[in-house]
Enzyme design. Structure first.
Site, mmCIF file in Angstrom:
data_model
loop_
_atom_site.group_PDB
_atom_site.id
_atom_site.type_symbol
_atom_site.label_atom_id
_atom_site.label_comp_id
_atom_site.label_asym_id
_atom_site.label_seq_id
_atom_site.Cartn_x
_atom_site.Cartn_y
_atom_site.Cartn_z
ATOM 1 N N ASP A 16 -15.957 -37.054 -34.744
ATOM 2 C CA ASP A 16 -14.617 -37.531 -35.085
ATOM 3 C C ASP A 16 -14.383 -37.311 -36.568
ATOM 4 O O ASP A 16 -15.335 -37.263 -37.348
ATOM 5 C CB ASP A 16 -14.510 -39.040 -34.814
ATOM 6 C CG ASP A 16 -14.475 -39.340 -33.338
ATOM 7 O OD1 ASP A 16 -14.925 -40.431 -32.960
ATOM 8 O OD2 ASP A 16 -13.998 -38.490 -32.572
ATOM 9 N N VAL A 47 -60.510 -35.296 -13.357
ATOM 10 C CA VAL A 47 -60.526 -36.224 -14.490
ATOM 11 C C VAL A 47 -60.457 -35.449 -15.811
ATOM 12 O O VAL A 47 -59.770 -35.852 -16.755
ATOM 13 C CB VAL A 47 -61.810 -37.101 -14.440
ATOM 14 C CG1 VAL A 47 -62.012 -37.841 -15.747
ATOM 15 C CG2 VAL A 47 -61.725 -38.078 -13.279
ATOM 16 N N ALA A 48 -61.160 -34.331 -15.859
ATOM 17 C CA ALA A 48 -61.185 -33.519 -17.084
ATOM 18 C C ALA A 48 -59.819 -32.920 -17.371
ATOM 19 O O ALA A 48 -59.366 -32.878 -18.510
ATOM 20 C CB ALA A 48 -62.222 -32.407 -16.942
ATOM 21 N N ASN A 98 -61.188 -38.540 -22.912
ATOM 22 C CA ASN A 98 -59.738 -38.402 -22.738
ATOM 23 C C ASN A 98 -58.960 -39.644 -23.158
ATOM 24 O O ASN A 98 -57.821 -39.554 -23.610
ATOM 25 C CB ASN A 98 -59.409 -38.081 -21.275
ATOM 26 C CG ASN A 98 -59.816 -36.675 -20.889
ATOM 27 O OD1 ASN A 98 -60.214 -35.887 -21.740
ATOM 28 N ND2 ASN A 98 -59.745 -36.359 -19.612
ATOM 29 N N ASP A 158 -59.517 -39.557 -27.634
ATOM 30 C CA ASP A 158 -58.297 -38.780 -27.916
ATOM 31 C C ASP A 158 -57.090 -39.631 -28.277
ATOM 32 O O ASP A 158 -56.200 -39.171 -28.989
ATOM 33 C CB ASP A 158 -57.935 -37.918 -26.694
ATOM 34 C CG ASP A 158 -58.819 -36.690 -26.572
ATOM 35 O OD1 ASP A 158 -58.691 -35.966 -25.572
ATOM 36 O OD2 ASP A 158 -59.627 -36.449 -27.487
#
Lengths: 129, 872
Positions: free
Chosen positions: B331, B284-285, B697, B701
């Site tokens: 072009d 998980v980390a 997390n 974050d």
């Protein structure tokens, strides 16, 4: 060539980390190997102390002991703590109080004056007692 | 055997298509629409919603998390613990999948909305009534009224026509308009010979016609070409490669460390389930659960910001690809130039005039130019050949009107004679007027008119005129010669009287030279590709600073003569390709890609589609582009301008740079967690719970990570800095060094603090304080990640308002959550304010130290990785 440098740097740092922690691990392993098994899991009656009661109240775990209970250790992992583990704390007046998380299982050990460590008692913090 | 429609009489065509002059009834049209489907090119099969949702789980990191959830359930069962951890992990995985799914669907919907910009209508007769109908609803048997300027949406047989011409360059490559009629044709005819048919994807340039639809959608000639483009294998974009690389690295780390933990744990005789529990915590980390959602959000925001700069992104990952471009193949006409042919110079009466000079005295030249053309003007819309339109507008400008005398006959232009002539009657007298290439015209002239005098043509005079024409061609002017006759006009193109030259030019867009300079400074090589002559190409390329040396230009026929190996050897030299065929364009893209370049290619016609599809980033023209090109392109320029491509590249680089910052931000936190979880196993205790790690997390974050994507452009973003090249990994030495050193430094500090608080308080309190430490650290670290090289401690520290507000709101949320009953699973009760204050002070000190040491990292470590066989 330069990509190899980065890989080497990463590996080098990784090796340092692994080395340091391996050292710590090795020290722990050696210590525990050198210690007598008599410090480990004992039959209840060889430990000159007893856990009388465990109460969960106000976000704290309260432990009442009897006999010659010197120190206690409370943690959420089941592995028996070594005699020098930092989790050991002094019991004062046969009582101890520890802050806990909810919905966790904790394991409690006590140590007597002779350094004997009890079997763990587990408690689920969902319940009050 | 069934005849082709062009071989049949109209009545037979009606019978075959079961229709008539009044068109289909609405009911019949609906039935046919249901049966045959919409009149459009089939898009690649879209994924179902279920497939799209399930696809979110097709990620190694998500799989590891699910395995972790399963192990967590086993532990909970064995130890009779709460299933909260496993439930939360599964919920997080589901939430992640739902968020990513919603973002992808939103992006798809946005793209579909954008595609609606390009829908057109046609006038269709149904049940005898003329209606304006979306071209997608047109069916076989519909009767359509077409007029100049209309887009032809389906292959059709002409019923009747009046001065009707179409431009079929999208199918045949021929840029001149084709005359059409309803006459039945005998025998087999090639596409360009089918003068009584019109084709989907083409435009009406002149006149009007009534047509009956013979095929729609994928059954049209256009559809048959498009079929080969639909099943393109989707290559992995540079961004996807990098994200895959991150997943790979993290997976190796997770597996490696878990393996190590297992061995050590068992050697230490730790309880097996303790080791397993800590392995779950490690998984998980290590895994940045929010990474894929955050990247999707950033790219989605990137699409919006690019749209504001007139670049419509059709595929999300192209946001980053555009920023990684090394070469832009563009072009000439319409992208580098304005696509507005303008008269620039006139040679008459032995003199050179500019477009602003008065040449009204030269009445015969004006008369010749007025009559010898086929421009159709409808209000302010001019339809016809671009050179004729330019001359028409010029005459209108100097003479206020274009006087058309009675036309008796026309000898249309053809590529063999390279001339066009008309016979007109002026006040009862016949004249022939001719225009064409100088070679063809002057070699059929016996006289020339100058200052009202007709003089026999001499070699000296011819040479003088040729010299003028050559000089002007080198200045990128297209020169047309004019002549007339007033005797023996029935043989128009012999013994003519030379009148003069008119020179035209399609000028470069004003902002292109500046954009080219920016390209060079940014390390991007511009390449010009044109169907025009090499002289015109060189002249324009010089005018916009693409080249300053003619030897850097080459004609397509010489490229075609090269083998693949020869092309690989020489291709890096050339920057102007003239008279290039679609196949040559494709070869150029393939060769450049083979050499490791990231190639952008522009295009508008269906013949450009294979090259655009092959390019790393295919750029379609929004104004002049055909539907096929818009479908295969990765992005579309709303204004067709080269400068917009450069703006898009700059924006892409900004987004790439910000993605790197986000990765540093997310992965640094993960690395700290990995180290500490590993150490806590050695200490035989749990420092962080699974839920605390997930909270950091995901909740802590995510918001700052998304807000970092709003960072403005770094000052060096359009510099020739290899960090912006696509082949380079995100994991540069600078990034790795910052991540690793920062993580070790903070881990050591946290470990010391943790041990102190375990000793003075207890394990849970120590863990709670470290949890708070991590939160505060992540909030401050977001400011640090705004610039990887420069210190954040300056007057502009809060200049990214979204980040500042996001972090403030997040801090408030953290405080609110941690003071409610929800907090019991995150922190313990009764943490002392003194301890929290101490943690805050330590975090600020660490932040300051890290900012002050940034210059050291910059000095010691590069911010790019080298690639094999470094190009240029």
């Amino acid at each position: 060539m330069k990509k190899n440098k980065i890989t080497s740097l990463t590996i080098f740092i990784g090796i340092i980390i692994v080395f340091v922690f391996s050292l710590v691990a090795a020290v722990n392993i050696v210590r525990e190997k050198n210690e007598s098994n008599s410090y480990y899991v004992k039959l209840g009656d060889e430990v000159d102390a007893k856990i009388e009661a465990i109460i969960i109240e106000d976000g704290k775990l309260k432990v009442d002991t009897s006999g010659n209970a010197l120190e206690y250790c409370v943690k959420s992992t089941k592995t028996n703590p070594s005699i020098n583990n930092i989790c050991w704390k002094k019991i004062v007046d046969n009582a101890a109080e520890i802050a806990i998380y909810k919905y966790k299982r904790y394991y409690i050990w006590i140590k007597d004056v002779n350094g004997n460590i009890s079997l763990p008692i587990s408690v689920n913090t969902n319940k009050k007692s | 055997m069934k005849k082709d429609f062009y071989n049949e009489e109209i009545e037979d065509v009606y019978k075959r298509l079961e229709t008539n002059i009044n068109g289909l009834s609405e009911e019949e049209a609906s039935n046919r629409l249901l049966k045959d489907g919409e009149n459009k090119l089939t898009e690649r099969k879209k994924k179902s919603n279920l497939a799209l949702f399930l696809g979110q789980f097709n990620d190694i990191m998500i799989i590891i998390l699910l395995i972790a959830a399963v192990f967590s359930m086993i532990i909970s069962y064995v130890r009779k613990e709460s299933y909260l951890d496993s439930i939360v992990i599964i919920l997080i995985v589901l939430l992640n999948a739902i968020l990513s799914f919603i973002q992808e669907k939103k992006a798809d919907v946005a793209i579909q909305e954008l595609n609606k910009m390009f829908i057109t209508n046609n006038h269709v007769i149904r049940g005898g009534i003329k209606k304006n109908i979306d071209v997608r609803n047109i069916v076989v048997g519909d009767i359509i009224e077409l007029e100049a300027g209309d887009y032809i949406s389906a292959d059709s047989r002409i019923i009747s026509s009046d001065g009707f011409e179409t431009n079929e360059s999208t199918l045949t490559g021929e840029s001149l308009s084709v005359k059409k009629s309803s006459d039945v044709l005998a025998g087999y005819k090639e596409l360009y010979e089918r003068s009584n048919m019109v084709f989907a994807g083409c435009n009406v340039t002149m006149g009007r016609a009534l047509v009956v639809v013979t095929s729609t959608g994928m059954n049209t000639e256009l559809g048959k070409i498009a079929t080969s483009l639909i099943d393109k294998k989707s290559d992995i974009t540079p961004l996807q490669k990098k994200i895959n690389q991150i997943s790979k690295v993290l997976t190796y780390i997770v597996i490696g460390v878990i393996f190590l933990m297992m061995i050590i744990g068992l050697l230490m005789k730790n309880d097996f389930f303790d080791v397993l529990m800590l392995s779950i915590s490690l998984a998980v980390a290590a895994i940045p659960e929010g990474l894929s959602s955050i990247i999707t959000i950033i790219l989605s925001l990137g699409m919006s910001s690019m749209a504001k700069k007139n670049v419509i992104i059709r595929k999300m990952a192209s946001v980053e690809t555009l920023g990684s471009v090394d070469i832009i193949c563009s072009d000439k006409t319409g992208t580098i130039t304005q696509n507005k042919m303008l008269v620039r110079v006139i040679y008459a009466d032995d003199k050179l005039y500019s477009e602003t000079d008065n040449i009204l005295n030269n009445k015969m030249l004006i008369r010749c130019a007025s009559n010898c053309q086929n421009v159709y003007k409808n209000e302010n819309i001019y339809m016809g050949d671009e050179t004729e339109v330019a001359i028409y507008k010029y005459i209108e400008q100097i003479n206020n009107e274009v006087v058309l005398d009675k036309r008796l006959k026309e000898y249309p232009f053809d590529s063999e004679r390279k001339m066009m002539s008309t016979i007109n009657e002026i006040e009862g007298k016949k004249y022939s007027f001719t225009k064409g290439s100088l070679d063809s015209v002057i070699n059929n002239c016996s006289f020339y008119l100058a200052n009202g005098k007709i003089t026999p043509m001499s070699q000296e005079e011819k040479k003088k005129i040729f010299d003028i024409e050559l000089k002007k061609s080198k200045e990128s002017l297209r020169m047309l010669a004019f002549a007339y006759k007033d005797k023996e006009v029935d043989i128009p193109e012999e013994n003519m009287i030379f009148l003069g030259l008119i020179g035209m030019m399609d000028p470069p867009r004003e902002n292109v030279p500046n954009s080219i300079d920016i390209c060079y400074k940014a390390g991007i090589k511009p390449i010009m590709i044109t169907g025009d002559s090499i002289n015109t190409g060189i002249a324009i390329a010089k005018a916009v600073n693409i080249i300053d040396d003619e030897s850097l230009a080459i004609e397509g026929k010489y490229v075609d003569e090269m083998t693949d190996d020869e092309l690989l050897e020489k291709i890096e030299k050339y920057q102007v390709y003239a008279r290039v065929s679609p196949n040559t364009k494709l070869r150029i893209v393939e060769a450049l890609q083979h050499l490791g370049y990231v190639v952008a290619m522009t295009g508008d016609g269906v013949n450009d589609a294979p090259a655009i599809q092959k390019a790393d980033i295919g750029i379609g023209m929004g104004v002049t582009g055909t539907e096929v090109v818009k479908k295969v392109a990765d992005c579309i320029l709303v204004d067709d301008s080269f400068a917009t491509i450069v703006d898009g590249v700059e924006e892409g680089r900004r987004i790439t740079s910000n993605i790197k910052k986000v990765i540093l931000y997310l992965l640094s936190g993960n690395l700290i967690e990995i180290i500490l979880v590993f150490v806590s196993m050695l200490l035989n205790m749990e420092m962080f719970t699974t839920i605390q790690l997930l909270w950091i997390n995901l909740v802590t974050d995510s918001i700052p990570a998304v807000m970092l994507s709003f960072e403005k452009t770094d000052s060096d973003v359009m510099s020739n800095n290899p960090i912006y090249c696509s082949n380079r990994s995100f994991f540069t030495p600078l990034l790795i060094a910052r991540m690793v050193v920062s993580a070790i430094f903070k881990s050591i500090i946290m470990l010391i603090l943790f041990l102190y608080y375990v000793k003075t308080q207890d394990v849970a309190t120590a863990g709670s304080l470290m949890f708070i430490f991590l939160i505060v650290n992540e909030l401050l670290f977001a400011f640090s990640c705004r610039n990887l090289k420069k210190s954040a401690i300056n007057k502009n520290i809060f200049s990214n308002h979204r980040l500042t507000i996001g972090i403030s709101v997040l801090a408030l949320i953290q405080v609110l959550v941690l003071t409610t009953s929800f907090s019991k699973i995150l922190i313990v009760d009764n943490i002392s304010f003194k301890s929290i204050l101490f943690i805050l002070i330590i975090c600020v000190i660490i932040f300051v130290i890290e900012e002050l040491t940034k210059p050291i990292y910059v000095k010691l470590f590069k911010d790019y990785t080298e690639v094999k066989d470094e190009k240029k």
